[in-house]
Design a protein around this motif. Sequence first.
Motif, short mmCIF file in Angstrom:
data_model
loop_
_atom_site.label_atom_id
_atom_site.label_comp_id
_atom_site.label_asym_id
_atom_site.label_seq_id
_atom_site.Cartn_x
_atom_site.Cartn_y
_atom_site.Cartn_z
N UNK A 52 0.83 -1.18 0.15
CA UNK A 52 0.00 0.05 0.04
C UNK A 52 0.72 1.28 -0.11
N UNK A 53 1.96 1.30 0.79
CA UNK A 53 2.73 2.49 0.63
C UNK A 53 4.07 2.66 -0.48
N UNK A 54 4.09 1.48 -1.24
CA UNK A 54 4.91 1.53 -2.32
C UNK A 54 4.50 1.13 -3.56
N UNK A 55 3.31 2.03 -3.86
CA UNK A 55 2.34 1.72 -5.54
C UNK A 55 3.54 2.25 -6.22
N UNK A 56 3.09 1.98 -7.87
CA UNK A 56 3.74 2.40 -8.77
C UNK A 56 3.93 3.95 -8.94
N UNK A 57 4.82 4.29 -9.66
CA UNK A 57 5.24 5.65 -9.83
C UNK A 57 5.22 6.17 -11.12
N UNK A 58 4.86 7.37 -11.53
CA UNK A 58 4.93 7.88 -12.98
C UNK A 58 6.36 7.65 -13.15
N UNK A 59 6.55 7.42 -14.58
CA UNK A 59 7.88 7.50 -15.35
C UNK A 59 8.45 8.86 -14.95
N UNK A 60 9.92 8.90 -14.77
CA UNK A 60 10.24 10.32 -14.74
C UNK A 60 10.45 10.94 -16.08
N UNK A 101 6.63 1.17 -23.10
CA UNK A 101 6.18 1.79 -21.63
C UNK A 101 4.82 1.34 -21.34
N UNK A 102 4.77 0.67 -20.12
CA UNK A 102 3.63 0.14 -19.51
C UNK A 102 2.75 1.12 -18.67
N UNK A 103 1.51 1.33 -19.24
CA UNK A 103 0.70 2.45 -18.57
C UNK A 103 -0.48 1.55 -17.95
N UNK A 104 -0.64 2.06 -16.78
CA UNK A 104 -1.66 1.27 -15.91
C UNK A 104 -1.60 2.24 -14.57
N UNK A 105 -2.59 2.13 -13.71
CA UNK A 105 -2.79 2.60 -12.53
C UNK A 105 -1.93 2.44 -11.50
N UNK A 116 2.18 -3.03 -10.01
CA UNK A 116 3.20 -4.23 -9.60
C UNK A 116 2.81 -5.39 -10.24
N UNK A 117 1.63 -5.72 -10.10
CA UNK A 117 1.06 -7.28 -10.77
C UNK A 117 1.19 -6.97 -12.34
N UNK A 118 0.94 -5.84 -12.79
CA UNK A 118 0.83 -5.82 -14.58
C UNK A 118 2.26 -5.72 -14.82
N UNK A 119 3.48 -5.07 -14.29
CA UNK A 119 4.79 -5.38 -14.60
C UNK A 119 5.22 -6.68 -14.25
N UNK A 120 4.79 -7.39 -13.19
CA UNK A 120 5.36 -8.62 -13.02
C UNK A 120 4.73 -9.64 -14.28
N UNK A 121 3.44 -9.51 -14.47
CA UNK A 121 2.97 -10.30 -15.67
C UNK A 121 3.42 -9.94 -17.10
N UNK A 122 3.93 -8.66 -17.18
CA UNK A 122 4.74 -8.30 -18.46
C UNK A 122 5.86 -8.75 -18.61
N UNK A 123 6.82 -8.65 -17.42
CA UNK A 123 8.16 -9.38 -17.49
C UNK A 123 8.04 -10.84 -17.61
N UNK A 158 9.49 0.17 -19.46
CA UNK A 158 9.46 1.41 -18.62
C UNK A 158 8.01 1.48 -18.06
N UNK A 159 7.91 1.26 -16.63
CA UNK A 159 6.79 1.34 -16.07
C UNK A 159 6.38 2.84 -15.89
N UNK A 160 4.98 3.23 -16.07
CA UNK A 160 4.66 4.56 -16.19
C UNK A 160 3.28 4.64 -15.62
N UNK A 161 3.12 4.61 -14.28
CA UNK A 161 2.02 4.45 -13.42
C UNK A 161 1.09 5.81 -13.37
#
Length: 178
Positions: free
Chosen positions: A21-29, A121-125, A130-137, A147-150
């Motif tokens: 809950x405290x380490x949610x995905x972040x927008x791409x820099x 670039x993976x875009x989701x909420x 975290x789960x989306x990036x896991x599945x994509x990897x 490149x995750x972009x939340x």
Amino acid sequence: MIARAAAFLLLLYALGFVMFAFTLGKPAKASAAQTDAAVVLTGGSGRIEHAVDVLREGKVRRVLVAGADPAVTKADLGRRLNGGRRLLQCCVDLGSESVDTRSNAEEASRWLARHRFGSVRLITSDWHMRRAEYEFRKVLSSKYRIVPDAVRSEPSFLTLFGEYNKYVLRRLAVWADL
């Protein structure tokens, strides 16, 4: 002994949820490397709008909207996005083959290969990243740079709790080779 083991597992589970809950995905820099394409997963507000903004800014060449309802057209998106019809016609593909995060990754894999892209670039909420990036990897392995972009959101407790459980169960299923 069993009660202690159960209490320990429950404590691990609870601490895992707090960390989640405290380490949610972040927008791409802003300095994130440009990618060939973006894959945006449907299901949350602001995701498609963000993907179109990234396209407009030239950070990607093409966008796949994965998991789109088959009834949705580019014209529908154009009305929703208040313009950008030309951009949608040239550079946005609607994918309606997928129904969940894992099949989103599989659909994206086929699309990336068809277009001969090497980075995405993976875009989701933020709560879903975290789960989306896991599945994509898992699906894309090391063939593509991701490149995750939340997209920031304000998820409810129930949304976070549900997503955490899906993530934990998916990790356990992969670990157990199910």
